[in-house]
Design an enzyme around this catalytic site. Sequence first.
Site, PDB file in Angstrom:
ATOM      1  N   CYS A 127       4.171  -0.977 -12.842  1.00  0.00           N
ATOM      2  CA  CYS A 127       4.115   0.208 -13.436  1.00  0.00           C
ATOM      3  C   CYS A 127       4.935   0.329 -14.013  1.00  0.00           C
ATOM      4  CB  CYS A 127       3.861   1.544 -12.426  1.00  0.00           C
ATOM      5  SG  CYS A 127       5.105   1.396 -10.541  1.00  0.00           S
ATOM      6  N   ASP A 185      -0.731  -3.966  -6.028  1.00  0.00           N
ATOM      7  CA  ASP A 185       0.338  -3.360  -6.432  1.00  0.00           C
ATOM      8  C   ASP A 185       1.292  -3.567  -6.963  1.00  0.00           C
ATOM      9  OD1 ASP A 185       0.259  -0.669  -8.697  1.00  0.00           O
ATOM     10  OD2 ASP A 185       1.150   0.298  -6.517  1.00  0.00           O
ATOM     11  N   ALA A 240       0.731  -1.144  -0.036  1.00  0.00           N
ATOM     12  CA  ALA A 240      -0.251   0.252   0.055  1.00  0.00           C
ATOM     13  C   ALA A 240       0.787   1.037   0.087  1.00  0.00           C
ATOM     14  CB  ALA A 240      -1.034  -0.093   1.197  1.00  0.00           C
ATOM     15  N   ALA A 241       1.995   1.463   0.745  1.00  0.00           N
ATOM     16  CA  ALA A 241       2.695   2.745   0.805  1.00  0.00           C
ATOM     17  C   ALA A 241       2.820   3.244  -0.043  1.00  0.00           C
ATOM     18  CB  ALA A 241       4.014   2.180   1.284  1.00  0.00           C
ATOM     19  N   PRO A 242       3.014   4.396  -0.921  1.00  0.00           N
ATOM     20  CA  PRO A 242       2.927   5.495   0.679  1.00  0.00           C
ATOM     21  C   PRO A 242       1.240   5.830   0.406  1.00  0.00           C
ATOM     22  CG  PRO A 242       3.170   6.350  -1.364  1.00  0.00           C
ATOM     23  CD  PRO A 242       3.420   5.129  -1.536  1.00  0.00           C
ATOM     24  N   GLY A 243       0.661   5.150   0.206  1.00  0.00           N
ATOM     25  CA  GLY A 243      -1.461   5.683   0.195  1.00  0.00           C
ATOM     26  C   GLY A 243      -1.904   6.133  -1.365  1.00  0.00           C
ATOM     27  N   GLY A 244      -1.310   5.989  -2.180  1.00  0.00           N
ATOM     28  CA  GLY A 244      -2.240   6.606  -2.755  1.00  0.00           C
ATOM     29  C   GLY A 244      -3.666   5.907  -3.355  1.00  0.00           C
ATOM     30  N   LYS A 245      -3.907   4.885  -3.160  1.00  0.00           N
ATOM     31  CA  LYS A 245      -4.326   3.636  -3.682  1.00  0.00           C
ATOM     32  C   LYS A 245      -5.607   3.243  -2.420  1.00  0.00           C
ATOM     33  CE  LYS A 245      -1.572   1.885  -7.530  1.00  0.00           C
ATOM     34  NZ  LYS A 245      -0.730   2.686  -7.677  1.00  0.00           N
ATOM     35  N   ARG A 258       8.006   3.400   5.130  1.00  0.00           N
ATOM     36  CA  ARG A 258       7.627   3.457   4.523  1.00  0.00           C
ATOM     37  C   ARG A 258       5.899   3.106   4.713  1.00  0.00           C
ATOM     38  NH1 ARG A 258       7.419   3.051  -1.499  1.00  0.00           N
ATOM     39  NH2 ARG A 258       5.923   1.489  -1.834  1.00  0.00           N
TER      40      ARG A 258
END
Length: 460
Positions: free
Chosen positions: A230, A178, A110-115, A138
Amino acid sequence: MRIPEKFKTKMAALLQEEWPRLLAEWEKPPYLGLRVNTLKISVEDFLSRVPFELSPVPWCREGFYLTGENRPGKHPYYQAGLFYLQEPSAMAPAACLGVAPGDRVLDLCAAPGGKSTQLATLLQGQGLLVSNDNSAERIKTLVWNLEHWGAPNVTVTNEEPGKLAACFPQYFDKILVDAPCSGEGMFRRDPNAVRSWEEYSRITPPLQRDILEQAALMLRPGGKLLYSTCTFSPEENEEMIALFLEQHPQFSLAELPLDYGWQSGRPDWVKNGANPAGMEKTRRLWPHLVRGEGHFLALLEKEEPERDDIQRSRRDAPAINTNRTDVGLKPFYEFMEENLTKPLSGKHLLQGPYLYACPEELPALTGLRAARPGWFVGMIRENRFEPSQALAMGLKPDDAIRRVALSPEESKVYLKGETLMLEGKKGWTLVCLEEFPLGWGKQTGGFIKNNYPSAWRLME
């Protein structure tokens, strides 16, 4: 941008006549974006207030491209958690997972947390989001972003996927992976991604395989798992999914949008004897075809057995141990009665002096490192309760009995940690930017003592 020769050779062979188009795109500036926090404000209301130059990201209703000479990170609306700065392609995975209010959701890397902030928005305060990252460093940024976002139904863990799987067997409705990757989609934005490319290309595929394996154990029958990277590497994308499907026949690929310039995955890029069937259902977001840095998406569905089998296979883990009596919580109850218009929902968990309001869905986290087992609401010490910054950010303005509304310009005084020279009734006061909470202050006489955390304060 200095691109590794090995990468050039590989991509030229794969993309052929499209390779020069990707190179030409990388000569342009990267795309910047923001995503509106609809836990706090509607998209329409946000657009009517902000001075930024914005245009819509087509695959995310709350997402916008930033254009012009904007500095949104300096605006008080950012401090109020009204938006998150995020690369536009990175908004696609959470948008494609199909999260609905009430779901049990896991963001495994999950880090940094956008999703995670995007998933929390889709839940709209209902259900449960477990946001995990195995990096102790992180995790700090992840916690900050989620507390800043004001999401109350989130648990943050700092664990390896295998340990989570032991705690959450067949538990989640939706899982986002992710995955750590070689980061080729970050080349234009991050020189470190270029320098570390060859090493990451070697070490990340085994990690991805293990993460997918553990995620599969945590998904309930009938649930959905979104795998994304990505990177452009077939070994980390189509080939990774093809190998996973061969080893997990209870999973299949689901359709994803084929709009916005998105392209189907490439079955012809699957090697190592893996079956490429179905890879056309995966999606690639290429920087020369969409306005973004690039992403790969694969939506996996777990087979749903007969209804009776579902009830037996979806094991609800034991409930988290919470304070069932008023012992030790009296200062907190007094705070709620004196300062809030209604009691906080959730199960109250006191760990040392730290008090959390845990989501009703949360099971016992036995043996897990939980950076935040729930919504961190404050501390009880010396028989008094001190509300947290996270509590302030997760409240609605009418949840507080005493509140003060500041203009964007006035709010800068508070955000710098200065005292507010305002009259009011004595006690804890929710300081807001307009109607959006910023933090706490303690009204005393003709001024409000500033309780904005020193680590959050503006330096200019």
